[in-house]
Design a protein around this motif. Structure first.
Motif, PDB file in Angstrom:
ATOM      1  N   ARG A 182     -15.397  41.910  21.981  1.00 18.15           N
ATOM      2  CA  ARG A 182     -14.129  41.291  21.591  1.00 18.15           C
ATOM      3  C   ARG A 182     -14.097  40.924  20.114  1.00 18.15           C
ATOM      4  O   ARG A 182     -13.027  40.910  19.497  1.00 18.15           O
ATOM      5  CB  ARG A 182     -13.842  40.053  22.443  1.00 18.15           C
ATOM      6  N   PHE A 183     -15.245  40.641  19.525  1.00 14.35           N
ATOM      7  CA  PHE A 183     -15.263  40.254  18.119  1.00 14.35           C
ATOM      8  C   PHE A 183     -14.829  41.414  17.229  1.00 14.35           C
ATOM      9  O   PHE A 183     -14.000  41.249  16.343  1.00 14.35           O
ATOM     10  CB  PHE A 183     -16.660  39.757  17.731  1.00 14.35           C
ATOM     11  N   TRP A 184     -15.391  42.593  17.486  1.00 18.38           N
ATOM     12  CA  TRP A 184     -14.975  43.765  16.711  1.00 18.38           C
ATOM     13  C   TRP A 184     -13.513  44.079  16.979  1.00 18.38           C
ATOM     14  O   TRP A 184     -12.751  44.351  16.054  1.00 18.38           O
ATOM     15  CB  TRP A 184     -15.841  44.986  17.049  1.00 18.38           C
ATOM     16  N   ARG A 185     -13.098  44.043  18.253  1.00 19.40           N
ATOM     17  CA  ARG A 185     -11.707  44.349  18.585  1.00 19.40           C
ATOM     18  C   ARG A 185     -10.734  43.396  17.894  1.00 19.40           C
ATOM     19  O   ARG A 185      -9.690  43.805  17.379  1.00 19.40           O
ATOM     20  CB  ARG A 185     -11.495  44.291  20.105  1.00 19.40           C
ATOM     21  N   ASN A 186     -11.087  42.105  17.894  1.00 22.44           N
ATOM     22  CA  ASN A 186     -10.209  41.123  17.262  1.00 22.44           C
ATOM     23  C   ASN A 186     -10.079  41.360  15.764  1.00 22.44           C
ATOM     24  O   ASN A 186      -8.972  41.355  15.206  1.00 22.44           O
ATOM     25  CB  ASN A 186     -10.741  39.709  17.520  1.00 22.44           C
ATOM     26  N   LEU A 187     -11.202  41.551  15.106  1.00 23.51           N
ATOM     27  CA  LEU A 187     -11.168  41.747  13.660  1.00 23.51           C
ATOM     28  C   LEU A 187     -10.518  43.081  13.301  1.00 23.51           C
ATOM     29  O   LEU A 187      -9.706  43.155  12.362  1.00 23.51           O
ATOM     30  CB  LEU A 187     -12.588  41.668  13.091  1.00 23.51           C
ATOM     31  N   ARG A 188     -10.856  44.121  14.045  1.00 23.48           N
ATOM     32  CA  ARG A 188     -10.273  45.432  13.745  1.00 23.48           C
ATOM     33  C   ARG A 188      -8.758  45.406  13.896  1.00 23.48           C
ATOM     34  O   ARG A 188      -8.028  45.994  13.087  1.00 23.48           O
ATOM     35  CB  ARG A 188     -10.868  46.488  14.673  1.00 23.48           C
ATOM     36  N   THR A 189      -8.262  44.720  14.904  1.00 16.17           N
ATOM     37  CA  THR A 189      -6.825  44.669  15.158  1.00 16.17           C
ATOM     38  C   THR A 189      -6.076  44.006  14.008  1.00 16.17           C
ATOM     39  O   THR A 189      -5.139  44.576  13.440  1.00 16.17           O
ATOM     40  CB  THR A 189      -6.533  43.914  16.469  1.00 16.17           C
ATOM     41  N   HIS A 190      -6.489  42.790  13.653  1.00 18.47           N
ATOM     42  CA  HIS A 190      -5.696  42.076  12.644  1.00 18.47           C
ATOM     43  C   HIS A 190      -5.972  42.557  11.227  1.00 18.47           C
ATOM     44  O   HIS A 190      -5.096  42.454  10.362  1.00 18.47           O
ATOM     45  CB  HIS A 190      -5.906  40.566  12.720  1.00 18.47           C
ATOM     46  N   SER A 191      -7.150  43.102  10.960  1.00 12.56           N
ATOM     47  CA  SER A 191      -7.448  43.558   9.598  1.00 12.56           C
ATOM     48  C   SER A 191      -6.606  44.761   9.199  1.00 12.56           C
ATOM     49  O   SER A 191      -6.604  45.162   8.030  1.00 12.56           O
ATOM     50  CB  SER A 191      -8.937  43.877   9.453  1.00 12.56           C
ATOM     51  N   LEU A 192      -5.864  45.328  10.148  1.00 12.62           N
ATOM     52  CA  LEU A 192      -4.922  46.416   9.851  1.00 12.62           C
ATOM     53  C   LEU A 192      -3.559  45.874   9.435  1.00 12.62           C
ATOM     54  O   LEU A 192      -2.641  46.651   9.174  1.00 12.62           O
ATOM     55  CB  LEU A 192      -4.765  47.311  11.084  1.00 12.62           C
ATOM     56  N   HIS A 193      -3.419  44.562   9.350  1.00 18.09           N
ATOM     57  CA  HIS A 193      -2.149  43.912   8.980  1.00 18.09           C
ATOM     58  C   HIS A 193      -1.566  44.516   7.713  1.00 18.09           C
ATOM     59  O   HIS A 193      -0.370  44.794   7.630  1.00 18.09           O
ATOM     60  CB  HIS A 193      -2.391  42.415   8.800  1.00 18.09           C
TER      61      HIS A 193
END
Length: 401
Positions: A364-375
């Protein structure tokens, strides 16, 4: 309602409160991530802890803290749950939005309203969508339109709207109650990460606001200041801080797993009794921890810099000072993204195959960061820093800079 007595704490005490909240969130974060339910109880925890009114005036029961503390609190909460850290960080920015653009009288009214009532802010201000359309109707303005993202939607008490007044190029911000017939939040946030942020789309239909509540407008005219443009650097550093919290959570969770579960490799020719003696595990964690400490130092430096200007008189901010802060934040953001994504991936190499089981939720940590870092593209942040270093060029204020 909040009370002054339970909100007067030092920055250190507030960080201890945030740590307690983070620890409670971390206990079942993986399970809640899988369920993907609206985080009503999580937001109630933020309210009951007092963190929602951290920046609010002391005279109304708020914490009266600085942005430097708010950033650290956001990071700490994100260590326990990245989604809730994002909700809190966005709330802090939107709670400060009045100070960024409103008149002194409007600022006083908004801060008393949200602090005394312990309200949480959401925001329907996505620049990549078309602006909401604003029409004038006597002493009122009327908002209509659709936004693809509205973080905090269903758990918010107040929503920040932004649109363009028909027949002009005038952007107008307004703060309105979230729970009203004219605001419909849709259940369409279904991403791989940051799943509990309630960041789905919203439809705005005939939401009416008195002209007197149009942020920063006096006699239907807006008088701009450089300070008005701090909303973007301020929220970009909100991003960096909850990214950093997510990354801290990833490394802490992996270290705990390795201490408890990871086994030494028995086929290396120099067999060890436990994983804590394995040279490649010690080397790997040493590398990741060093990179994380470096990212933390840069994010803290940026936090101190922007906090100083956010709390200074609004009229004093110069374009040059604003540009220097924006570049430092751009550097911090891109550094923590790179470090966080690396840690989110490499912890699996150090914890071992069994750590990939769904029940541990280490992904979940990678998924969370990967998702929002595409902002917004991190390459543009590197470009801003490069132009500053090579050409002494300051970034021009935009919706993303």
């Amino acid at each position: 309602m909040t009370t002054t007595e339970n909100r007067i704490r030092s920055a250190t005490e507030w960080l201890a409160v945030a740590k307690d909240v983070a620890d409670r969130l971390a206990a079942d974060a993986a399970e809640r991530d899988r369920k993907n339910e609206t985080p009503h109880q999580e937001v109630l925890l933020l309210k009951e802890s007092g963190l929602v009114t951290l920046l609010g005036p002391v005279e109304h029961g708020g914490g009266g803290q600085s942005w430097e503390t708010a950033y650290r609190v956001t990071r700490e909460v994100a260590r326990g749950d990245g989604s809730i850290g994002q909700v809190l960080g966005y709330h802090y920015l939107w709670a400060w939005a009045a100070r960024l653009v409103a008149t002194d009288e409007q600022v006083a009214a908004v801060e008393e309203l949200y602090t005394r009532n312990n309200f949480v802010f959401g925001g329907a201000v996505n620049p990549r969508d078309s602006d909401l359309k604003i029409t004038e109707d006597g002493d009122e303005i009327v908002y209509n339109g659709h936004k693809s993202f509205s973080t905090g939607s269903k758990v918010s008490d107040l929503t920040v709207l932004e649109g363009i007044l028909e027949g002009t190029e005038d952007h107008i911000f307004a703060i309105v109650p979230s729970k009203q017939d004219g605001i419909v939040f849709h259940d369409d946030w279904d991403n791989i990460g940051q799943r509990l942020t309630e960041s789905g789309s919203v439809t705005i239909t005939d939401v009416r606001v008195p002209w007197a509540s149009a942020a920063g407008y006096v006699d239907k005219k807006f008088h701009p200041l450089t300070y008005n443009t701090l909303n973007v650097p301020a929220i970009q550093l909100v991003f960096a801080n909850f990214y950093l919290g997510i990354t801290q959570g990833a490394l802490e969770t992996a270290l705990a797993y390795t201490r408890e579960h990871t086994r030494a490799w028995p086929y290396g020719g120099d067999n060890k009794a436990s994983s804590s003696e394995e040279w490649y595990i010690l080397d790997g964690y040493g590398d990741l921890q060093s990179k994380l400490w470096a990212a933390e130092a840069l994010v803290d430096k940026a936090g101190a810099a922007i906090s100083a200007v956010l709390h200074a008189p609004r009229e004093e901010l110069t374009p040059e000072a604003r540009g220097d802060v924006a570049v430092l934040i751009a550097a911090a953001k891109q550094r923590v993204i790179d470090t966080g994504l690396e840690i989110g991936t490499k912890v699996f190499e150090l914890t071992g195959a069994r750590a990939s089981a769904t029940k541990f939720g280490l992904d979940r940590f990678w998924r969370n960061l990967r998702t929002h870092s595409l902002h917004d593209p991190v390459a543009y942040k590197r470009r801003e820093v490069g132009a500053y270093a090579l050409l002494n060029e300051l970034p021009e204020p935009t919706w993303y800079t």
